[in-house]
Each structure stands twice: as C-alpha cells, then as structure tokens.
Scaffold this active site. Sequence first.
Site, PDB file in Angstrom:
ATOM      1  N   GLU A 251      13.504 -87.328 -26.885  1.00 41.64           N
ATOM      2  CA  GLU A 251      14.417 -87.975 -26.022  1.00 41.64           C
ATOM      3  C   GLU A 251      14.320 -89.603 -25.981  1.00 41.64           C
ATOM      4  O   GLU A 251      13.199 -90.017 -26.571  1.00 41.64           O
ATOM      5  CB  GLU A 251      14.231 -87.958 -24.336  1.00 41.64           C
ATOM      6  CG  GLU A 251      14.354 -86.450 -23.984  1.00 41.64           C
ATOM      7  CD  GLU A 251      13.848 -86.283 -22.442  1.00 41.64           C
ATOM      8  OE1 GLU A 251      14.043 -87.367 -21.862  1.00 41.64           O
ATOM      9  OE2 GLU A 251      13.532 -85.247 -22.156  1.00 41.64           O
TER      10      GLU A 251
ATOM     11  N   CYS B 140      13.846 -97.151 -24.391  1.00 38.60           N
ATOM     12  CA  CYS B 140      12.604 -96.315 -24.092  1.00 38.60           C
ATOM     13  C   CYS B 140      12.601 -95.503 -25.162  1.00 38.60           C
ATOM     14  O   CYS B 140      13.271 -94.593 -25.118  1.00 38.60           O
ATOM     15  CB  CYS B 140      12.545 -95.979 -22.883  1.00 38.60           C
ATOM     16  SG  CYS B 140      11.143 -94.919 -22.474  1.00 38.60           S
TER      17      CYS B 140
ATOM     18  N   CYS C 102       3.109 -84.008 -25.903  1.00 35.27           N
ATOM     19  CA  CYS C 102       2.056 -84.878 -25.676  1.00 35.27           C
ATOM     20  C   CYS C 102       0.631 -83.984 -25.406  1.00 35.27           C
ATOM     21  O   CYS C 102       0.894 -82.923 -24.896  1.00 35.27           O
ATOM     22  CB  CYS C 102       2.397 -85.988 -24.482  1.00 35.27           C
ATOM     23  SG  CYS C 102       1.037 -87.222 -24.140  1.00 35.27           S
TER      24      CYS C 102
ATOM     25  N   CYS D  65      -1.310 -85.347 -18.449  1.00 33.08           N
ATOM     26  CA  CYS D  65      -1.187 -85.721 -17.288  1.00 33.08           C
ATOM     27  C   CYS D  65      -0.157 -85.071 -16.240  1.00 33.08           C
ATOM     28  O   CYS D  65       0.551 -84.485 -16.703  1.00 33.08           O
ATOM     29  CB  CYS D  65      -0.331 -87.103 -17.177  1.00 33.08           C
ATOM     30  SG  CYS D  65      -1.334 -88.505 -18.242  1.00 33.08           S
TER      31      CYS D  65
ATOM     32  N   CYS E 131       3.402 -85.185 -15.356  1.00 33.36           N
ATOM     33  CA  CYS E 131       4.543 -85.689 -16.568  1.00 33.36           C
ATOM     34  C   CYS E 131       4.898 -84.570 -17.291  1.00 33.36           C
ATOM     35  O   CYS E 131       4.453 -83.283 -17.696  1.00 33.36           O
ATOM     36  CB  CYS E 131       3.489 -86.551 -17.642  1.00 33.36           C
ATOM     37  SG  CYS E 131       4.627 -86.935 -18.812  1.00 33.36           S
TER      38      CYS E 131
ATOM     39  N   CYS F 100      10.466 -89.329 -18.247  1.00 31.06           N
ATOM     40  CA  CYS F 100      10.676 -88.898 -19.495  1.00 31.06           C
ATOM     41  C   CYS F 100      10.275 -87.423 -19.698  1.00 31.06           C
ATOM     42  O   CYS F 100       9.333 -86.791 -18.924  1.00 31.06           O
ATOM     43  CB  CYS F 100       9.908 -89.844 -20.501  1.00 31.06           C
ATOM     44  SG  CYS F 100       7.886 -89.674 -19.781  1.00 31.06           S
TER      45      CYS F 100
HETATM   46  N1  SAH Z   1       1.696 -91.938 -22.727  1.00 30.24           N
HETATM   47  C1  SAH Z   1       1.886 -93.172 -22.544  1.00 30.24           C
HETATM   48  C2  SAH Z   1       3.292 -93.526 -22.446  1.00 30.24           C
HETATM   49  C3  SAH Z   1       4.178 -92.560 -22.012  1.00 30.24           C
HETATM   50  S1  SAH Z   1       4.661 -92.333 -20.223  1.00 30.24           S
HETATM   51  C4  SAH Z   1       1.336 -93.540 -21.112  1.00 30.24           C
HETATM   52  O1  SAH Z   1       0.796 -92.685 -20.414  1.00 30.24           O
HETATM   53  O2  SAH Z   1       1.492 -94.832 -20.632  1.00 30.24           O
HETATM   54  C5  SAH Z   1       5.270 -93.753 -19.779  1.00 30.24           C
HETATM   55  C6  SAH Z   1       5.049 -93.907 -18.041  1.00 30.24           C
HETATM   56  O3  SAH Z   1       5.734 -93.053 -17.201  1.00 30.24           O
HETATM   57  C7  SAH Z   1       3.290 -93.980 -17.896  1.00 30.24           C
HETATM   58  O4  SAH Z   1       3.100 -94.796 -16.771  1.00 30.24           O
HETATM   59  C8  SAH Z   1       3.549 -92.372 -17.023  1.00 30.24           C
HETATM   60  O5  SAH Z   1       2.362 -92.191 -16.563  1.00 30.24           O
HETATM   61  C9  SAH Z   1       4.665 -92.506 -16.250  1.00 30.24           C
HETATM   62  N2  SAH Z   1       5.288 -91.175 -15.952  1.00 30.24           N
HETATM   63  C10 SAH Z   1       5.281 -89.832 -16.633  1.00 30.24           C
HETATM   64  N3  SAH Z   1       5.744 -89.163 -15.772  1.00 30.24           N
HETATM   65  C11 SAH Z   1       6.198 -89.738 -14.593  1.00 30.24           C
HETATM   66  C12 SAH Z   1       6.740 -89.233 -13.317  1.00 30.24           C
HETATM   67  N4  SAH Z   1       7.104 -87.911 -13.188  1.00 30.24           N
HETATM   68  N5  SAH Z   1       7.025 -90.152 -12.413  1.00 30.24           N
HETATM   69  C13 SAH Z   1       6.527 -91.557 -12.548  1.00 30.24           C
HETATM   70  N6  SAH Z   1       6.094 -91.772 -13.516  1.00 30.24           N
HETATM   71  C14 SAH Z   1       5.882 -90.848 -14.747  1.00 30.24           C
END
Ligand code: SAH
Length: 351
Positions: A92, A105, A112, A116, A119, A333
């Site tokens: 995406e 973006c 990944c 997390c 995510c 994302c």
């Molecule tokens: N791996 C990298 C970049 C990708 S995620 C990182 O961890 O920073 C980009 C941002 O979106 C990160 O801060 C991530 O924690 C956040 N993110 C991912 N899923 C999310 C969600 N469901 N709600 C809010 N923020 C989210």
Amino acid sequence: MRKENALDMNLADLEKVMFDHHQPKYRAGQIFQWLHRGVRGFHEMSSIPLQLREMLSEQFYTGMPEIVEKQVSKLDGTAKYLLRLIDGSLIECVMLTYCHGNTLCVSSQVGCRMGCLFCASTKGGLVRHLTPGEMVGQILVSREDTGERISNIVIMGSGEPLDNYNNVIKFIRIINQEKGLNIGLRHVTLSTCGLVEGIDRLSAEGLPVTLSVSLHGADDETRKKLMPVAKKYKIKEVIKACERYISRTGRRVTIEYALVKEINDGEEDAVRLAELLKGLLCHVNLIPLNPVRGIGLERPDMQKVNNFKEMLVQRGIPVTVRREMGRDINGACGQLRAGHLELSEKNGGKV
Ligand code: SAH
C-alpha cells in the site's frame, strides 16, 4: 535470465551498465532521467539510440507497480493505493494532500516482522523486503495517477525501514538525485519502531532526513505490552540513540505516540513521557489509535486525547495531535492489504 528492475539502479549503477556496453557515460544520466519521469518502457526513451534501448529491455524492465485498488477519502481527498508488484505481492501507499504540498506515505516491506499489537501490517509477518526501485515505483505510479507533484516522502507505510536498511538508504539517495525526482532530504521522514543500531547507522550516513521514532509508551512495561521490540531495547537506550542522532545531524526528532485506551493514555503516562523527553530536541505526534478489526484495542475519546496533549504542553513538550486523514477509507497502514488478504483466503487464494 530474469530481468532486473531498472529503477533499482542509481546513477553509478547505470554508468557501470553503460561502461560494460561500451556506451558513453552521459547516457546513464539520460536514462536515469527518463526512468524517473515514469516511462512505461524503454521504447519511450526517444533520445536513446534504438539499439541501446533494445539491449536495455533485454536485461531490465521499468518497474511501475500495478494499481489493484484505489480509495479516495470523501472527507479530505486522501488517496490510498493497493499495488501489485511483479511477483504478485501486495503493498500500500497513501497520498496525503495538504495545503503546503503532497506527501506520499511509502511502504518499505511486504508485511513486517516487528509484531506491534495494534498494527495491521504485521499480522501475517514479513513476506519480503522491498527493493529501492519498488519504493520509487510507489511514487511514480501515484504521481502519474493523480497528476500531482509529490514534495514530501514519509517512510511510514507497511514495514520497518531500518530492518531493510540498505535498500531504504539507496532509495532515499535515488529520490534525492537532481536528475531524478529531486526530493530534498529535509522533505523525507523515516519512521522506526526504535531499532537502536539502525538509528546509529542512519546518524552516520550524512543524510539530514527527519527521524521519527514510534514510542507508544513512556516506560518499558507499557511499551512491552504493545511492541515486542521493547523487549530487545530499553526505552532509555532508544532515547540515547535519539540524542546521538540529534547531536550528529542537528535535526529535531519526532516522537510518535499512538494513544490506546487504558493502556498508555493516563495522566501518569503523560507525566512520565514529559519527564523522559525533557531536554530532548523533539516534537511529539499523538496518534489516536486507528482501531484494527479483531485486535481488541480501542482509541480514547477526544477529551482524553486533548487532556494528554495539555499535560505535555504544560511541561514544555512541543506536541501536536495527528490530523486524521482518510478516516473513512481505513486510514491505518496495512488495513487495505489485510482486507484483501482476508478476502483472498476466503476465495481460495485468488485476490
Ligand atoms: N515500522 C515503522 C513505520 C511503519 S508504522 C514504525 O514503527 O514507526 C508508522 C506509524 O504508524 C508508527 O508509529 C506505527 O506505530 C503507527 N501505527 C501503526 N498502526 C497503527 C494504528 N492502528 N493506529 C495508530 N497508529 C498506528
């Protein structure tokens, strides 16, 4: 022989190809220029001799991904693309339109492996790294589709960029090339979940990009609840790596903090966060959680979000609440891809 993606090459790579084929060096610059204008094939490179074009198309392809689906937000014009790569992988990218210019973006991996909890991108683990050209391709295809100039790049889509270090660095240098997309390094942001060695390597590259660190907790215990990476690196080590980044690059870092109801949104969390960040040249970006289906995490209400923000402001920490873009189109994302993969499972593997 499998063809290679011509967009994976920087100028030096192209010069080597020219050298190997006994071509003048300046052709490399011309070809690079054509590639980043977004040509669909070597046949479009009218200033390049036919024979050379034919030779190139035997060895390389010009790799723009295919648009599988596009969703446009009725609220703010945010455009989200689901793209298919040459091997069928789905990724995406999201185009955000602000008054001061357009931001794309970009994803850095298919899936990944950081895990997390909140995510969507990490649900199925890591499929593979993206190549530099596949990251460039995301810019070319969304620019072509919207007809708009893209002035800012945030490497904040699916994937952990510092887990795909060499490809991401090469990508940043390629898009910065004057003959190519010519995107200023100060207009590039790299977001990481906090891989300390990666941050240190990045500090030494001499690339003044903005570093954005996803903290999501003000102490190790809270962070561990949301991010497995917190088991590897203590929060203090991450902050120290940020300090080194700032002292080597002179750049302010961004701290991302996703607010998750009853996990990290309390007043005591805000106090701890302010304490942790005291004296650090940073800016906090609060992101009210974008709930992902089936995970059981919720976002706090706006009053709670604003209260958290105020607590930081009172303690002298610069903070903004991320403006929500494309809320009506599954903003977070990985959600579009995750939706497609779910559908594909139901349909026996066909997307
Ligand atoms: N791996 C990298 C970049 C990708 S995620 C990182 O961890 O920073 C980009 C941002 O979106 C990160 O801060 C991530 O924690 C956040 N993110 C991912 N899923 C999310 C969600 N469901 N709600 C809010 N923020 C989210």
